[in-house]
Write an enzyme that holds these catalytic residues in place. Sequence first.
Site: not given
Ligand code: PEP
Length: 256
Positions: A9, A11, A97, A173, A213
Amino acid sequence: MREKVFAANWKMNKTVAETEAFFQEFVNYPGVGRGHQVIVFPPFTALAAVRGLVGGLPIHWGGQNMYSKDNGAFTGEVAPGMLKELGCAFVLLGHSERREIFKESDADVREKIGAAHKHGLKPMVCVGETLDERKGGQAREKVVRQMAAALDGLTDTQVASTSFAYEPIWAIGTGLNASTGDAQEMCALVRERIEMKFGGAVAGKVPVLYGGSVKPENIADYLKQADIDGALIGGASLKADSFLQIIKNALGGKFA
Ligand code: PEP
Protein backbone atom coordinates in the site's frame (compact mmCIF):
# COMPACT_ATOMS: atom_id res chain seq x y z
CA MET A 1 -2.76 -24.69 1.84
CA ARG A 2 -3.48 -21.02 1.28
CA GLU A 3 -1.13 -19.06 -0.95
CA LYS A 4 0.89 -16.36 0.78
CA VAL A 5 -0.08 -12.80 -0.13
CA PHE A 6 2.15 -9.72 -0.11
CA ALA A 7 0.35 -6.44 -0.69
CA ALA A 8 2.03 -3.05 -1.04
CA ASN A 9 0.00 0.00 0.00
CA TRP A 10 1.87 3.03 -1.27
CA LYS A 11 -0.69 5.46 0.14
CA MET A 12 -0.21 8.99 -1.29
CA ASN A 13 3.35 8.27 -2.43
CA LYS A 14 5.03 7.77 -5.80
CA THR A 15 4.74 9.70 -9.01
CA VAL A 16 4.69 7.85 -12.33
CA ALA A 17 8.46 8.37 -12.61
CA GLU A 18 9.01 6.90 -9.13
CA THR A 19 6.75 3.98 -10.02
CA GLU A 20 8.90 3.29 -13.09
CA ALA A 21 12.04 3.28 -10.94
CA PHE A 22 10.41 0.85 -8.47
CA PHE A 23 9.55 -1.71 -11.14
CA GLN A 24 12.96 -1.49 -12.79
CA GLU A 25 14.34 -3.46 -9.83
CA PHE A 26 11.92 -6.32 -10.42
CA VAL A 27 13.66 -7.46 -13.60
CA ASN A 28 16.30 -9.07 -11.36
CA TYR A 29 13.64 -11.20 -9.67
CA PRO A 30 11.79 -13.22 -12.32
CA GLY A 31 10.45 -15.54 -9.56
CA VAL A 32 8.44 -12.80 -7.90
CA GLY A 33 4.72 -13.55 -7.79
CA ARG A 34 5.17 -17.23 -8.66
CA GLY A 35 3.79 -19.61 -6.03
CA HIS A 36 2.64 -16.64 -3.96
CA GLN A 37 0.60 -13.54 -4.67
CA VAL A 38 1.93 -10.00 -5.00
CA ILE A 39 -0.46 -7.05 -5.16
CA VAL A 40 0.53 -3.41 -5.52
CA PHE A 41 -1.83 -0.60 -4.54
CA PRO A 42 -0.37 2.58 -6.09
CA PRO A 43 -2.07 5.99 -6.17
CA PHE A 44 -4.76 6.23 -8.88
CA THR A 45 -2.47 8.38 -11.01
CA ALA A 46 0.11 5.59 -11.33
CA LEU A 47 -2.28 2.72 -12.08
CA ALA A 48 -2.04 3.03 -15.85
CA ALA A 49 1.77 3.04 -15.62
CA VAL A 50 1.80 -0.04 -13.36
CA ARG A 51 -0.21 -1.91 -15.95
CA GLY A 52 2.57 -1.38 -18.48
CA LEU A 53 5.45 -1.83 -16.05
CA VAL A 54 4.65 -5.25 -14.60
CA GLY A 55 5.23 -6.72 -18.06
CA GLY A 56 5.01 -10.50 -17.94
CA LEU A 57 5.41 -10.73 -14.16
CA PRO A 58 2.46 -12.30 -12.33
CA ILE A 59 1.92 -9.20 -10.21
CA HIS A 60 -1.56 -7.83 -9.53
CA TRP A 61 -2.55 -4.26 -8.87
CA GLY A 62 -5.50 -2.38 -7.50
CA GLY A 63 -6.91 0.94 -6.31
CA GLN A 64 -6.45 2.10 -2.72
CA ASN A 65 -10.10 3.11 -2.59
CA MET A 66 -13.07 3.76 -4.86
CA TYR A 67 -16.62 5.03 -4.63
CA SER A 68 -19.56 2.66 -4.63
CA LYS A 69 -21.50 4.30 -7.47
CA ASP A 70 -21.01 3.46 -11.16
CA ASN A 71 -20.70 7.08 -12.37
CA GLY A 72 -22.23 10.53 -11.88
CA ALA A 73 -21.91 13.78 -9.96
CA PHE A 74 -19.36 12.69 -7.34
CA THR A 75 -16.50 15.11 -7.86
CA GLY A 76 -13.13 13.70 -6.89
CA GLU A 77 -14.26 10.10 -6.71
CA VAL A 78 -13.26 7.09 -8.79
CA ALA A 79 -15.74 4.43 -9.95
CA PRO A 80 -15.24 0.64 -9.85
CA GLY A 81 -15.45 0.40 -13.64
CA MET A 82 -12.61 2.92 -13.96
CA LEU A 83 -10.37 0.64 -11.91
CA LYS A 84 -11.39 -2.36 -13.99
CA GLU A 85 -10.54 -0.48 -17.17
CA LEU A 86 -6.98 -0.04 -15.86
CA GLY A 87 -6.63 -3.78 -15.31
CA CYS A 88 -7.11 -3.72 -11.55
CA ALA A 89 -7.99 -7.13 -10.11
CA PHE A 90 -8.16 -5.80 -6.53
CA VAL A 91 -9.32 -2.80 -4.56
CA LEU A 92 -8.28 -1.91 -1.02
CA LEU A 93 -11.31 -0.94 1.05
CA GLY A 94 -11.83 0.40 4.55
CA HIS A 95 -8.18 1.19 5.25
CA SER A 96 -8.01 2.87 8.65
CA GLU A 97 -6.80 6.10 7.03
CA ARG A 98 -10.05 6.12 4.99
CA ARG A 99 -12.09 5.33 8.07
CA GLU A 100 -10.34 7.72 10.47
CA ILE A 101 -9.36 10.70 8.29
CA PHE A 102 -12.12 10.56 5.68
CA LYS A 103 -14.79 9.31 8.06
CA GLU A 104 -15.86 6.24 6.11
CA SER A 105 -18.38 4.29 8.13
CA ASP A 106 -18.81 0.52 8.32
CA ALA A 107 -21.88 0.99 6.10
CA ASP A 108 -19.85 2.96 3.51
CA VAL A 109 -17.25 0.19 3.44
CA ARG A 110 -19.95 -2.46 3.10
CA GLU A 111 -21.48 -0.60 0.15
CA LYS A 112 -18.08 -0.41 -1.54
CA ILE A 113 -17.50 -4.14 -1.00
CA GLY A 114 -20.78 -4.85 -2.79
CA ALA A 115 -19.85 -2.51 -5.63
CA ALA A 116 -16.44 -4.16 -5.99
CA HIS A 117 -18.00 -7.60 -6.38
CA LYS A 118 -20.59 -6.26 -8.81
CA HIS A 119 -17.74 -5.10 -11.04
CA GLY A 120 -15.54 -8.17 -10.64
CA LEU A 121 -12.96 -6.49 -8.39
CA LYS A 122 -11.64 -8.45 -5.42
CA PRO A 123 -11.88 -6.33 -2.28
CA MET A 124 -9.16 -6.43 0.35
CA VAL A 125 -10.96 -5.17 3.44
CA CYS A 126 -9.07 -3.65 6.37
CA VAL A 127 -10.21 -3.91 9.97
CA GLY A 128 -8.52 -3.01 13.23
CA GLU A 129 -8.65 -1.14 16.48
CA THR A 130 -7.16 2.11 17.82
CA LEU A 131 -4.72 2.15 20.72
CA ASP A 132 -7.44 3.38 23.09
CA GLU A 133 -9.72 0.55 22.00
CA ARG A 134 -6.96 -1.99 22.61
CA LYS A 135 -6.07 -0.51 25.99
CA GLY A 136 -9.76 -0.45 26.88
CA GLY A 137 -10.20 -4.13 26.00
CA GLN A 138 -12.44 -3.34 23.02
CA ALA A 139 -10.23 -4.58 20.18
CA ARG A 140 -12.18 -7.79 19.57
CA GLU A 141 -15.54 -6.04 19.80
CA LYS A 142 -14.46 -3.44 17.24
CA VAL A 143 -13.23 -6.04 14.76
CA VAL A 144 -16.35 -8.17 15.26
CA ARG A 145 -18.46 -5.11 14.41
CA GLN A 146 -16.40 -4.24 11.33
CA MET A 147 -16.53 -7.86 10.15
CA ALA A 148 -20.30 -8.09 10.64
CA ALA A 149 -20.79 -5.04 8.43
CA ALA A 150 -18.29 -6.24 5.83
CA LEU A 151 -19.86 -9.70 5.53
CA ASP A 152 -23.46 -8.53 5.55
CA GLY A 153 -25.34 -9.69 2.46
CA LEU A 154 -22.38 -11.33 0.71
CA THR A 155 -22.72 -14.67 -1.05
CA ASP A 156 -20.34 -17.61 -0.51
CA THR A 157 -18.70 -16.91 -3.86
CA GLN A 158 -18.21 -13.24 -3.03
CA VAL A 159 -16.64 -13.99 0.34
CA ALA A 160 -14.31 -16.49 -1.28
CA SER A 161 -12.99 -13.72 -3.53
CA THR A 162 -12.55 -11.23 -0.69
CA SER A 163 -9.46 -10.91 1.49
CA PHE A 164 -9.08 -9.23 4.86
CA ALA A 165 -6.25 -7.37 6.52
CA TYR A 166 -6.15 -7.04 10.28
CA GLU A 167 -4.33 -3.78 10.89
CA PRO A 168 -4.14 -2.41 14.42
CA ILE A 169 -4.24 1.34 13.81
CA TRP A 170 -1.58 2.04 16.42
CA ALA A 171 0.87 -0.16 14.52
CA ILE A 172 0.44 1.49 11.11
CA GLY A 173 3.44 3.59 10.14
CA THR A 174 4.57 3.84 13.76
CA GLY A 175 7.29 1.20 13.93
CA LEU A 176 5.23 -0.48 16.66
CA ASN A 177 4.17 -4.05 15.98
CA ALA A 178 1.41 -6.22 17.27
CA SER A 179 2.99 -9.23 18.94
CA THR A 180 2.76 -12.34 16.82
CA GLY A 181 0.39 -13.78 19.43
CA ASP A 182 -1.97 -10.81 19.31
CA ALA A 183 -1.84 -10.66 15.51
CA GLN A 184 -2.65 -14.38 15.31
CA GLU A 185 -5.51 -14.00 17.80
CA MET A 186 -7.07 -11.16 15.80
CA CYS A 187 -6.57 -12.84 12.41
CA ALA A 188 -8.15 -15.98 13.88
CA LEU A 189 -11.06 -13.81 15.00
CA VAL A 190 -11.48 -12.49 11.46
CA ARG A 191 -11.54 -16.05 10.13
CA GLU A 192 -13.91 -17.18 12.89
CA ARG A 193 -16.43 -14.50 11.88
CA ILE A 194 -16.30 -15.74 8.28
CA GLU A 195 -16.67 -19.33 9.44
CA MET A 196 -19.67 -18.54 11.65
CA LYS A 197 -21.53 -17.16 8.66
CA PHE A 198 -20.23 -19.15 5.72
CA GLY A 199 -18.77 -22.34 7.20
CA GLY A 200 -15.27 -23.70 7.54
CA ALA A 201 -14.76 -24.64 3.90
CA VAL A 202 -15.27 -21.04 2.76
CA ALA A 203 -13.40 -19.50 5.72
CA GLY A 204 -10.48 -21.80 5.07
CA LYS A 205 -9.99 -20.30 1.62
CA VAL A 206 -10.09 -16.62 2.53
CA PRO A 207 -6.71 -14.87 2.84
CA VAL A 208 -6.28 -13.00 6.13
CA LEU A 209 -3.29 -10.66 6.25
CA TYR A 210 -1.58 -8.77 9.04
CA GLY A 211 -0.56 -5.14 8.55
CA GLY A 212 1.30 -2.76 10.83
CA SER A 213 5.00 -1.90 10.51
CA VAL A 214 5.89 -5.14 8.74
CA LYS A 215 9.58 -5.20 7.78
CA PRO A 216 12.03 -7.73 6.33
CA GLU A 217 13.10 -8.56 9.91
CA ASN A 218 9.68 -9.45 11.29
CA ILE A 219 7.70 -10.92 8.36
CA ALA A 220 8.81 -14.54 8.90
CA ASP A 221 7.51 -14.66 12.47
CA TYR A 222 4.08 -13.37 11.44
CA LEU A 223 3.80 -15.90 8.66
CA LYS A 224 4.50 -18.77 11.05
CA GLN A 225 1.10 -18.09 12.63
CA ALA A 226 -1.71 -20.40 11.58
CA ASP A 227 -4.18 -17.71 10.53
CA ILE A 228 -1.81 -15.14 9.01
CA ASP A 229 -1.55 -15.66 5.27
CA GLY A 230 0.46 -12.62 4.33
CA ALA A 231 1.01 -8.95 4.95
CA LEU A 232 -0.28 -5.57 3.90
CA ILE A 233 2.79 -3.38 3.89
CA GLY A 234 2.98 0.41 3.81
CA GLY A 235 6.30 2.11 4.53
CA ALA A 236 8.51 -0.91 3.87
CA SER A 237 6.91 -1.46 0.46
CA LEU A 238 7.99 1.91 -0.92
CA LYS A 239 11.49 0.74 -1.77
CA ALA A 240 11.56 -2.21 -4.15
CA ASP A 241 14.52 -3.84 -2.41
CA SER A 242 12.83 -3.82 0.99
CA PHE A 243 9.50 -5.08 -0.42
CA LEU A 244 11.31 -7.83 -2.30
CA GLN A 245 13.31 -8.70 0.83
CA ILE A 246 10.09 -9.06 2.82
CA ILE A 247 8.77 -11.53 0.26
CA LYS A 248 12.06 -13.37 0.15
CA ASN A 249 12.36 -13.66 3.94
CA ALA A 250 8.76 -14.81 4.17
CA LEU A 251 9.46 -17.58 1.72
CA GLY A 252 12.55 -18.80 3.52
CA GLY A 253 15.15 -16.83 1.60
CA LYS A 254 14.19 -17.54 -1.98
CA PHE A 255 11.36 -16.99 -4.38
CA ALA A 256 9.32 -20.12 -4.93
C1 PEP B 1 -0.59 0.22 5.77
O1 PEP B 1 -0.43 1.21 5.09
O2 PEP B 1 -1.65 -0.43 5.68
C2 PEP B 1 0.46 -0.18 6.71
C3 PEP B 1 0.34 -1.30 7.38
O3 PEP B 1 1.54 0.67 6.80
P1 PEP B 1 2.94 0.35 7.52
O4 PEP B 1 3.44 -0.95 6.97
O5 PEP B 1 3.81 1.51 7.15
O6 PEP B 1 2.68 0.25 8.98
